[in-house]
Each structure stands twice: as C-alpha cells, then as structure tokens.
Design a protein around this motif. Structure first.
Motif, PDB file in Angstrom:
ATOM      1  N   GLU A  81       4.433   0.020   2.743  1.00  0.00           N
ATOM      2  CA  GLU A  81       4.283   0.094   1.280  1.00  0.00           C
ATOM      3  C   GLU A  81       2.827  -0.092   0.851  1.00  0.00           C
ATOM      4  OE1 GLU A  81       7.308  -1.983  -1.410  1.00  0.00           O
ATOM      5  OE2 GLU A  81       7.621  -2.863   0.558  1.00  0.00           O
ATOM      6  N   TYR A  82       2.111  -0.881   1.622  1.00  0.00           N
ATOM      7  CA  TYR A  82       0.733  -1.217   1.247  1.00  0.00           C
ATOM      8  C   TYR A  82      -0.206  -0.018   1.377  1.00  0.00           C
ATOM      9  CZ  TYR A  82      -3.398  -4.232   0.838  1.00  0.00           C
ATOM     10  OH  TYR A  82      -4.559  -4.834   0.417  1.00  0.00           O
ATOM     11  N   LYS A  83       0.210   0.973   2.164  1.00  0.00           N
ATOM     12  CA  LYS A  83      -0.647   2.154   2.323  1.00  0.00           C
ATOM     13  C   LYS A  83      -0.964   2.783   0.969  1.00  0.00           C
ATOM     14  CE  LYS A  83       0.812   3.513   6.952  1.00  0.00           C
ATOM     15  NZ  LYS A  83       1.581   4.455   7.759  1.00  0.00           N
ATOM     16  N   LEU A  97     -13.983  -0.719   0.840  1.00  0.00           N
ATOM     17  CA  LEU A  97     -12.687  -0.067   0.585  1.00  0.00           C
ATOM     18  C   LEU A  97     -11.618  -1.095   0.190  1.00  0.00           C
ATOM     19  CD1 LEU A  97     -12.532   2.732   3.323  1.00  0.00           C
ATOM     20  CD2 LEU A  97     -12.768   3.012   0.854  1.00  0.00           C
ATOM     21  N   ASN A  98     -12.033  -2.171  -0.434  1.00  0.00           N
ATOM     22  CA  ASN A  98     -11.090  -3.216  -0.829  1.00  0.00           C
ATOM     23  C   ASN A  98     -10.532  -2.953  -2.225  1.00  0.00           C
ATOM     24  OD1 ASN A  98     -13.961  -3.829  -1.262  1.00  0.00           O
ATOM     25  ND2 ASN A  98     -13.248  -5.602  -2.392  1.00  0.00           N
ATOM     26  N   PRO A  99      -9.248  -2.654  -2.305  1.00  0.00           N
ATOM     27  CA  PRO A  99      -8.642  -2.381  -3.616  1.00  0.00           C
ATOM     28  C   PRO A  99      -8.105  -3.680  -4.233  1.00  0.00           C
ATOM     29  CG  PRO A  99      -7.089  -1.883  -1.865  1.00  0.00           C
ATOM     30  CD  PRO A  99      -8.270  -2.514  -1.209  1.00  0.00           C
ATOM     31  N   CYS A 100      -8.980  -4.662  -4.434  1.00  0.00           N
ATOM     32  CA  CYS A 100      -8.517  -6.028  -4.715  1.00  0.00           C
ATOM     33  C   CYS A 100      -7.585  -6.140  -5.924  1.00  0.00           C
ATOM     34  CB  CYS A 100      -9.701  -6.976  -4.876  1.00  0.00           C
ATOM     35  SG  CYS A 100     -10.530  -7.291  -3.309  1.00  0.00           S
ATOM     36  N   LEU A 101      -7.908  -5.415  -6.989  1.00  0.00           N
ATOM     37  CA  LEU A 101      -7.078  -5.587  -8.187  1.00  0.00           C
ATOM     38  C   LEU A 101      -5.676  -5.024  -7.957  1.00  0.00           C
ATOM     39  CD1 LEU A 101      -6.781  -6.590 -11.007  1.00  0.00           C
ATOM     40  CD2 LEU A 101      -8.041  -4.600 -11.854  1.00  0.00           C
ATOM     41  N   ASP A 102      -5.596  -3.817  -7.413  1.00  0.00           N
ATOM     42  CA  ASP A 102      -4.281  -3.238  -7.106  1.00  0.00           C
ATOM     43  C   ASP A 102      -3.537  -4.081  -6.081  1.00  0.00           C
ATOM     44  OD1 ASP A 102      -6.094  -0.830  -7.937  1.00  0.00           O
ATOM     45  OD2 ASP A 102      -4.020  -0.163  -8.210  1.00  0.00           O
ATOM     46  N   CYS A 103      -4.285  -4.605  -5.130  1.00  0.00           N
ATOM     47  CA  CYS A 103      -3.700  -5.433  -4.069  1.00  0.00           C
ATOM     48  C   CYS A 103      -3.054  -6.678  -4.672  1.00  0.00           C
ATOM     49  CB  CYS A 103      -4.802  -5.800  -3.073  1.00  0.00           C
ATOM     50  SG  CYS A 103      -4.313  -6.988  -1.834  1.00  0.00           S
ATOM     51  N   LYS A 104      -3.796  -7.328  -5.562  1.00  0.00           N
ATOM     52  CA  LYS A 104      -3.272  -8.569  -6.166  1.00  0.00           C
ATOM     53  C   LYS A 104      -2.036  -8.265  -7.018  1.00  0.00           C
ATOM     54  CE  LYS A 104      -5.057 -12.141  -5.723  1.00  0.00           C
ATOM     55  NZ  LYS A 104      -4.767 -13.123  -4.687  1.00  0.00           N
ATOM     56  N   PHE A 106       0.012  -5.806  -6.623  1.00  0.00           N
ATOM     57  CA  PHE A 106       1.091  -5.453  -5.691  1.00  0.00           C
ATOM     58  C   PHE A 106       1.724  -6.704  -5.077  1.00  0.00           C
ATOM     59  CE2 PHE A 106       2.465  -4.378  -1.355  1.00  0.00           C
ATOM     60  CZ  PHE A 106       3.352  -3.352  -1.611  1.00  0.00           C
ATOM     61  N   MET A 107       0.871  -7.620  -4.626  1.00  0.00           N
ATOM     62  CA  MET A 107       1.410  -8.809  -3.954  1.00  0.00           C
ATOM     63  C   MET A 107       2.168  -9.709  -4.928  1.00  0.00           C
ATOM     64  SD  MET A 107      -1.258  -9.832  -1.007  1.00  0.00           S
ATOM     65  CE  MET A 107      -1.760  -8.642   0.242  1.00  0.00           C
ATOM     66  N   VAL A 108       1.642  -9.839  -6.143  1.00  0.00           N
ATOM     67  CA  VAL A 108       2.357 -10.670  -7.118  1.00  0.00           C
ATOM     68  C   VAL A 108       3.679  -9.978  -7.498  1.00  0.00           C
ATOM     69  CG1 VAL A 108       2.269 -11.709  -9.423  1.00  0.00           C
ATOM     70  CG2 VAL A 108       0.256 -11.799  -7.966  1.00  0.00           C
ATOM     71  N   GLY A 207     -16.145 -14.116   2.688  1.00  0.00           N
ATOM     72  CA  GLY A 207     -16.165 -12.819   2.019  1.00  0.00           C
ATOM     73  C   GLY A 207     -14.828 -12.303   1.531  1.00  0.00           C
ATOM     74  N   GLY A 208     -13.738 -12.701   2.103  1.00  0.00           N
ATOM     75  CA  GLY A 208     -12.462 -12.188   1.614  1.00  0.00           C
ATOM     76  C   GLY A 208     -11.379 -12.421   2.632  1.00  0.00           C
ATOM     77  N   CYS A 209     -10.151 -12.141   2.214  1.00  0.00           N
ATOM     78  CA  CYS A 209      -9.041 -12.455   3.105  1.00  0.00           C
ATOM     79  C   CYS A 209      -8.654 -11.268   3.964  1.00  0.00           C
ATOM     80  CB  CYS A 209      -7.858 -12.975   2.313  1.00  0.00           C
ATOM     81  SG  CYS A 209      -7.638 -12.191   0.719  1.00  0.00           S
ATOM     82  N   CYS A 210      -9.354 -10.139   3.832  1.00  0.00           N
ATOM     83  CA  CYS A 210      -8.980  -9.020   4.699  1.00  0.00           C
ATOM     84  C   CYS A 210     -10.201  -8.199   5.087  1.00  0.00           C
ATOM     85  CB  CYS A 210      -7.906  -8.171   4.046  1.00  0.00           C
ATOM     86  SG  CYS A 210      -8.510  -6.929   2.927  1.00  0.00           S
ATOM     87  N   PHE A 211     -10.020  -7.374   6.113  1.00  0.00           N
ATOM     88  CA  PHE A 211     -11.125  -6.586   6.658  1.00  0.00           C
ATOM     89  C   PHE A 211     -11.639  -5.519   5.698  1.00  0.00           C
ATOM     90  CE2 PHE A 211     -10.255  -8.310  10.873  1.00  0.00           C
ATOM     91  CZ  PHE A 211     -11.531  -8.314  11.418  1.00  0.00           C
ATOM     92  N   LEU A 212     -10.860  -5.195   4.671  1.00  0.00           N
ATOM     93  CA  LEU A 212     -11.300  -4.130   3.756  1.00  0.00           C
ATOM     94  C   LEU A 212     -12.539  -4.533   2.949  1.00  0.00           C
ATOM     95  CD1 LEU A 212      -7.767  -2.960   2.624  1.00  0.00           C
ATOM     96  CD2 LEU A 212      -9.397  -1.640   3.990  1.00  0.00           C
ATOM     97  N   THR A 213     -12.843  -5.831   2.915  1.00  0.00           N
ATOM     98  CA  THR A 213     -14.059  -6.253   2.211  1.00  0.00           C
ATOM     99  C   THR A 213     -15.299  -6.113   3.095  1.00  0.00           C
ATOM    100  OG1 THR A 213     -13.729  -8.529   2.919  1.00  0.00           O
ATOM    101  CG2 THR A 213     -12.879  -7.960   0.749  1.00  0.00           C
ATOM    102  N   ASP A 214     -15.087  -5.777   4.359  1.00  0.00           N
ATOM    103  CA  ASP A 214     -16.195  -5.711   5.313  1.00  0.00           C
ATOM    104  C   ASP A 214     -16.794  -4.294   5.331  1.00  0.00           C
ATOM    105  OD1 ASP A 214     -17.296  -7.154   7.959  1.00  0.00           O
ATOM    106  OD2 ASP A 214     -16.963  -5.028   8.373  1.00  0.00           O
TER     107      ASP A 214
END
Ligand code: SF4
Length: 347
Positions: A81-83, A97-104, A106-108, A207-214
């Motif tokens: 689903e996260y794709k 490539l960090n979609p932080c706002l959409d990610c947050k 989605f998770m909430v 820097g962040g909780c996932c590799f997409l921020t790298d």
C-alpha cells in the motif's frame, strides 16, 4: 473489560514516540503501540549486517521501545500500500524522495482504521511542532489530522499545548495541563523529559526515520526508476539499495559491490536469483549484476569488481562469473585503474 481509555501510539523506535506514549501512560490510559513496516525503515538493517557497526545493538528499536514502555506492539506490513505514497505523493517530496506529509497522513489514517476496528479511543504520535520541515509545521499538522480522518482523536502529547484541545483533552481522558509545549528543532526538551522518565538508552536516528530522507539512497532509487523505464519497485529492490556500492557503467546494468564481509554474506543470499562476480585469485568483494549486460560488458564488469579487490595493483585478477542456475565460468581481467572509473558511474 477495562473502563480505562485506550490509545494506540505510533511507535517508530525513536525517542519522540517513546516519550509521547509514556506521557499518555502517565494519565492512566491503556496504551498499545503500532509500527508500520514500509521497507524503507532505517531500523536494524544495514547496521545488523555490517561488521563496521558491530558495536551497535542489533535490535528492532520499535520492539525494544515497546518493552521499555511495557506495552503490546502491533507491527503492520504496509509495503504494498505504501508504494502509492512513495510513487505519487499528493503533497510532493521533501529535500529528497521523502514524501513526509503524505506518509504521515497515510500512517495516521492506517492507525485510525486500526483504532476503529479495535474500539480504541484515540491516537498518539510523537510529533513536535517545527521539528520537521514538511509534516510537522503549524500549517501541516492540522492537515494530517483532517486528511487522515482521525481529526481530533489525534493527540500529540509533546506539543499538545501549542495546538487546539483535542477530544481526549476536552473529555478529560488526559489532563492538558500535564502535556507539553515543545516546538522547534532543539532536542533538549526531549532529552530532559527522557531523564525525568528514567530512560537512559534510546535510539537517535539522524535526519529521519527512513532511508528516503537520505540523498544518496534517493539518488539510487531515481536511477533504478530511470534504468527500468518505470517508477515502481519490489521489496528486494529497496533492500538492495541499502547495501554495497552501486556502480552503473551502462544504462542496461549496474553492479552492487559488497564493501565488506558482512555485506558479501548478505549478497550471497541473492546469488540464486541474480548473476554474480567474485574474485578468486585475491580476496575481494562479491558483486551482483542487476540488469542484462551485453557479452562485451562482462569483462568491463569484472574489471570494476577486480578494482575493489586486494588484487587491484596486480596485473591480472581471476574472477568467477556465476549465473542464478548455478553454471559458472572463470575469467582473468586487468583490474580497472582509478582514472578509468568515471565518478558518474558510482551512484
Ligand atoms: S522520514 Fe520517511 S517514514 Fe518518516 S515521515 Fe518522512 S517519509 Fe515517512
């Protein structure tokens, strides 16, 4: 049956979510944790396989946090689903490539669905206003509450007093006066609160909780999409992007070259599915070939792998080329010299 109020806390494994969950436990609320596995998580992967990181504890930090808090943890696989979030973020990407706002959002939303299915009362996150440039701003935090559907059942205990009172506060399930007003990027208030709660050990993700921020990881993911001519990925793709040196000498293939023993052993696990090269005459790396090099490019690939072996100064290095079916052949090549390896090939 308990008459206690029940909260589900998003647990990343970092300090903030740990503090937020504990802050709500202090109000007598029953808390359980939820952790979403996307495949991009920094959590215990590369440092679990690399020899260099032997001193770091090989633990799943989310589970470890749950243990510290004495709560039940639900680990939910959201890889498929996260794709949609990564490939088509409605609110765009952050610095990489960090979609932080959409990610947050989605998770909430996923946590809210869980809450509804299990009859819990509210959601807890460790967000702090102003801490992250995309998802934790004064204007985007209400958007997360709204767009996720959680609305005022979303409580952020670490900065609640900077925000309008939520349902748990208005109903007296928690005492707003005993919540916090943290804001900004400083970590000092969190560290002080950790001390107050008696937490001496906690993960400090940079820097962040996932590799997409790298930046480097995002560059490798963009390259993968470009090389395949489509924006998609499988779990193995994104796991392999975390391991080894990625070198693309031609558009139709790249090499994933182990940097050390632990990575070499990890890459061995893929030899049944991908063609590989390993040095034989000298100690050296194991490399996977991702893509389909033409016959003339095998020597080029072997020369690059030889360059990363102990035989880099030798005249010739012997390698084994092994196909996924098990058939193999040996070849001798001159290791590539540094000046022959363009910087642009290294992702
Ligand atoms: S850093 Fe990664 S996991 Fe964290 S909010 Fe951003 S995209 Fe999501």
């Amino acid at each position: 049956m308990t008459d206690k109020r029940q909260a589900i806390a998003l647990i990343s494994g970092g300090l903030d979510s740990m503090l937020a969950a504990r802050a709500v436990q202090e109000h007598g609320v029953h808390v359980e944790g939820i952790n979403f596995y996307t495949g991009f998580c920094v959590e215990g992967h590369t440092h679990a396989i690399r020899r260099r990181d032997q001193a770091r504890p090989k633990r799943n930090n989310a589970l470890w946090v749950a243990e510290q808090l004495g709560i039940r943890l639900h680990i939910v696989d959201i890889i498929e689903e996260y794709k949609g979030v990564v490939l088509n973020p409605r609110h765009g990407y952050g610095a990489n490539l960090n979609p932080c706002l959409d990610c947050k959002i989605f998770m909430v939303r996923k946590a809210y669905e869980w809450l509804q299915a299990h009859g819990f009362d509210f959601i807890v996150t460790g967000e702090v206003m102003g801490q992250r440039p995309m998802s934790q701003r004064r204007d985007t935090m209400p958007l997360v509450s709204r767009a996720s559907g959680a609305a005022d059942r979303l409580l952020r205990p670490l900065c609640a007093r900077n925000l309008p009172p939520t349902l748990p506060e208005r109903q007296g399930w928690v005492d707003r006066e005993r919540l916090y007003d943290f804001s900004g990027r400083s970590r000092k208030p969190q560290i002080a609160l950790a001390q107050r709660f008696g937490f001496e050990d906690y993960a400090q993700p940079a820097g962040g909780c996932c590799f997409l921020t790298d930046a480097q990881y995002s560059g490798k993911l963009s390259d993968l999409w470009q090389a395949r001519g489509r924006r998609t990925y499988e779990l193995d793709d994104i796991i392999l992007l975390k391991v080894g040196r990625h070198i693309r000498p031609r558009p139709d293939f790249k090499l994933i070259v182990s940097r050390e023993e632990g990575e070499g052993r990890f890459l061995q696990g893929y030899q049944g599915r991908m063609t590989s090269l390993s040095t034989q005459s000298h100690p050296g790396p194991l490399a996977l070939i991702d893509g389909a090099p033409g016959p003339g490019d095998i020597e080029l690939a072997a020369r690059i792998v030889a360059r990363y072996s102990k035989g880099r100064g030798a005249e010739k290095v012997e390698l084994e080329l092994r196909h996924p079916g098990g058939e193999s052949r040996r070849l001798w090549v001159c290791p590539m010299r540094d000046e022959e390896l363009p910087r642009a090939w290294i992702l």
